[in-house]
Design a protein around this motif. Structure first.
Motif, PDB file in Angstrom:
ATOM      1  N   GLY A 154    -100.201 -34.028  59.277  1.00 53.66           N
ATOM      2  CA  GLY A 154     -99.236 -35.162  59.089  1.00 53.66           C
ATOM      3  C   GLY A 154     -98.531 -35.551  59.500  1.00 53.66           C
ATOM      4  N   TYR A 155     -97.595 -37.050  59.561  1.00 52.19           N
ATOM      5  CA  TYR A 155     -97.007 -37.630  59.871  1.00 52.19           C
ATOM      6  C   TYR A 155     -96.870 -38.394  58.862  1.00 52.19           C
ATOM      7  CZ  TYR A 155     -94.235 -39.979  63.829  1.00 52.19           C
ATOM      8  OH  TYR A 155     -93.349 -40.240  64.481  1.00 52.19           O
ATOM      9  N   PRO A 156     -94.632 -38.278  59.383  1.00 50.30           N
ATOM     10  CA  PRO A 156     -94.179 -37.241  59.891  1.00 50.30           C
ATOM     11  C   PRO A 156     -94.051 -36.062  59.097  1.00 50.30           C
ATOM     12  CG  PRO A 156     -92.417 -38.147  58.213  1.00 50.30           C
ATOM     13  CD  PRO A 156     -93.892 -39.303  58.401  1.00 50.30           C
ATOM     14  N   ALA A 157     -93.613 -35.568  60.389  1.00 45.99           N
ATOM     15  CA  ALA A 157     -93.465 -33.070  59.421  1.00 45.99           C
ATOM     16  C   ALA A 157     -92.918 -33.868  58.995  1.00 45.99           C
ATOM     17  CB  ALA A 157     -93.698 -32.729  60.446  1.00 45.99           C
ATOM     18  N   LEU A 158     -92.791 -32.541  57.378  1.00 37.32           N
ATOM     19  CA  LEU A 158     -91.986 -32.803  56.683  1.00 37.32           C
ATOM     20  C   LEU A 158     -91.207 -31.223  55.964  1.00 37.32           C
ATOM     21  CD1 LEU A 158     -93.240 -35.135  53.532  1.00 37.32           C
ATOM     22  CD2 LEU A 158     -91.839 -35.906  55.443  1.00 37.32           C
ATOM     23  N   ASN A 159     -90.353 -31.333  55.544  1.00 36.63           N
ATOM     24  CA  ASN A 159     -89.756 -30.247  55.233  1.00 36.63           C
ATOM     25  C   ASN A 159     -89.009 -30.524  53.489  1.00 36.63           C
ATOM     26  OD1 ASN A 159     -89.871 -28.347  56.929  1.00 36.63           O
ATOM     27  ND2 ASN A 159     -87.787 -28.560  57.474  1.00 36.63           N
ATOM     28  N   VAL A 160     -89.693 -29.803  52.760  1.00 36.12           N
ATOM     29  CA  VAL A 160     -89.441 -30.387  51.399  1.00 36.12           C
ATOM     30  C   VAL A 160     -88.714 -28.665  50.521  1.00 36.12           C
ATOM     31  CG1 VAL A 160     -90.003 -31.437  48.924  1.00 36.12           C
ATOM     32  CG2 VAL A 160     -91.115 -31.713  50.779  1.00 36.12           C
ATOM     33  N   GLY A 161     -87.443 -29.565  50.320  1.00 31.40           N
ATOM     34  CA  GLY A 161     -86.613 -28.420  49.178  1.00 31.40           C
ATOM     35  C   GLY A 161     -86.215 -28.491  48.190  1.00 31.40           C
ATOM     36  N   SER A 162     -84.848 -26.996  47.352  1.00 32.23           N
ATOM     37  CA  SER A 162     -85.004 -28.225  46.152  1.00 32.23           C
ATOM     38  C   SER A 162     -83.122 -27.176  46.764  1.00 32.23           C
ATOM     39  CB  SER A 162     -85.460 -27.982  45.355  1.00 32.23           C
ATOM     40  OG  SER A 162     -86.122 -27.019  44.491  1.00 32.23           O
ATOM     41  N   THR A 163     -82.122 -27.952  45.322  1.00 31.19           N
ATOM     42  CA  THR A 163     -81.209 -26.681  44.523  1.00 31.19           C
ATOM     43  C   THR A 163     -80.945 -26.912  43.780  1.00 31.19           C
ATOM     44  OG1 THR A 163     -79.446 -29.064  45.276  1.00 31.19           O
ATOM     45  CG2 THR A 163     -79.622 -27.286  47.571  1.00 31.19           C
ATOM     46  N   PRO A 164     -80.072 -26.905  43.442  1.00 29.57           N
ATOM     47  CA  PRO A 164     -80.000 -26.355  41.948  1.00 29.57           C
ATOM     48  C   PRO A 164     -80.019 -27.932  40.948  1.00 29.57           C
ATOM     49  CG  PRO A 164     -78.857 -24.605  42.169  1.00 29.57           C
ATOM     50  CD  PRO A 164     -79.433 -25.037  43.427  1.00 29.57           C
ATOM     51  N   THR A 165     -79.177 -29.288  42.085  1.00 33.37           N
ATOM     52  CA  THR A 165     -78.304 -30.159  42.017  1.00 33.37           C
ATOM     53  C   THR A 165     -79.268 -31.452  43.005  1.00 33.37           C
ATOM     54  OG1 THR A 165     -76.841 -30.166  43.830  1.00 33.37           O
ATOM     55  CG2 THR A 165     -75.821 -29.167  41.557  1.00 33.37           C
ATOM     56  N   ALA A 166     -80.509 -31.262  43.442  1.00 28.08           N
ATOM     57  CA  ALA A 166     -80.941 -32.372  43.382  1.00 28.08           C
ATOM     58  C   ALA A 166     -82.625 -31.364  44.284  1.00 28.08           C
ATOM     59  CB  ALA A 166     -80.464 -33.026  45.349  1.00 28.08           C
ATOM     60  N   VAL A 167     -83.518 -32.906  44.979  1.00 32.75           N
ATOM     61  CA  VAL A 167     -84.238 -32.013  46.063  1.00 32.75           C
ATOM     62  C   VAL A 167     -84.326 -32.965  47.551  1.00 32.75           C
ATOM     63  CG1 VAL A 167     -87.096 -32.405  46.689  1.00 32.75           C
ATOM     64  CG2 VAL A 167     -85.627 -31.746  43.798  1.00 32.75           C
ATOM     65  N   SER A 172     -78.188 -33.411  32.764  1.00 31.53           N
ATOM     66  CA  SER A 172     -78.834 -31.985  31.671  1.00 31.53           C
ATOM     67  C   SER A 172     -79.543 -31.342  32.149  1.00 31.53           C
ATOM     68  CB  SER A 172     -79.915 -33.308  30.231  1.00 31.53           C
ATOM     69  OG  SER A 172     -80.548 -33.971  31.206  1.00 31.53           O
ATOM     70  N   ALA A 173     -80.904 -31.203  33.478  1.00 30.17           N
ATOM     71  CA  ALA A 173     -81.579 -30.614  33.671  1.00 30.17           C
ATOM     72  C   ALA A 173     -80.540 -29.572  34.150  1.00 30.17           C
ATOM     73  CB  ALA A 173     -81.943 -30.724  34.415  1.00 30.17           C
ATOM     74  N   GLN A 174     -79.233 -29.656  34.665  1.00 34.39           N
ATOM     75  CA  GLN A 174     -78.590 -28.933  35.982  1.00 34.39           C
ATOM     76  C   GLN A 174     -78.883 -27.347  34.760  1.00 34.39           C
ATOM     77  OE1 GLN A 174     -76.973 -29.329  38.598  1.00 34.39           O
ATOM     78  NE2 GLN A 174     -77.946 -31.798  38.238  1.00 34.39           N
ATOM     79  N   PRO A 175     -78.221 -26.555  35.292  1.00 36.56           N
ATOM     80  CA  PRO A 175     -77.934 -25.539  35.130  1.00 36.56           C
ATOM     81  C   PRO A 175     -76.374 -25.468  34.901  1.00 36.56           C
ATOM     82  CG  PRO A 175     -78.740 -24.951  37.133  1.00 36.56           C
ATOM     83  CD  PRO A 175     -78.677 -25.984  36.679  1.00 36.56           C
ATOM     84  N   ARG A 176     -75.723 -24.539  33.929  1.00 40.75           N
ATOM     85  CA  ARG A 176     -74.711 -24.004  33.253  1.00 40.75           C
ATOM     86  C   ARG A 176     -74.131 -23.018  32.634  1.00 40.75           C
ATOM     87  NH1 ARG A 176     -74.277 -26.907  27.779  1.00 40.75           N
ATOM     88  NH2 ARG A 176     -75.920 -27.141  27.216  1.00 40.75           N
TER      89      ARG A 176
END
Length: 145
Positions: A38-51, A136-140
């Motif tokens: 696929g172009y462009p090459a992707l890196n997809v990751g997540s944090t507790p607050t964002a993708v 509302s989806a944030q860990p607390r």
């Protein structure tokens, strides 16, 4: 059937055929994952607050890139124009491995994203798209009384 000028190793040919079949049917992951090619090459990751999405697309005019978010599906589309000299009768192109033309990558995002919290930044050939998660989806931490 023709005969080759060079003797062939039957096991090497079988190994090559196996690799070609695996690549064609994507039976094994590669260094780029299952979505090879696929172009462009992707890196997809997540944090507790964002993708966080990183698209590696050097040589792209940022004005030629479209980033859309619709019902949890992020689409990155655009066009990379050819940079090879064309029309010059004296120039012969022997190898051209650089992708040119239109591209489109689609990423399904989780349900807890905030559609109003999307930012996109293109710098040094890397498109960085950040999609915030809903508050509302944030860990607390809940204090125990």
């Amino acid at each position: 059937m023709y005969r080759s000028l060079f003797p062939r190793d039957l096991f090497a040919e079988m190994d090559r055929l196996t690799r070609d079949m695996q690549q064609a049917f994507e039976l094994t992951p590669a260094i780029r994952g299952f979505a090879r090619g696929g172009y462009p090459a992707l890196n997809v990751g997540s944090t507790p607050t964002a993708v966080e999405i990183y698209a590696f697309a050097p040589g792209i005019d940022p004005a030629q890139v479209e980033v859309n978010l619709d019902r949890g599906v992020l689409t990155i589309a655009g066009e990379r124009r050819a940079t090879t000299p064309e029309g010059d009768a004296k120039t012969t192109l022997h190898v051209n491995e650089r992708f040119t033309g239109r591209f489109r990558r689609v990423i399904s995002l989780p349900d807890d994203i905030d559609a109003n919290g999307v930012t996109a930044d293109y710098r040094d050939g890397v498109l960085h798209v950040s999609v915030k998660r809903r508050e509302s989806a944030q860990p607390r931490r809940i204090e125990v009384q």
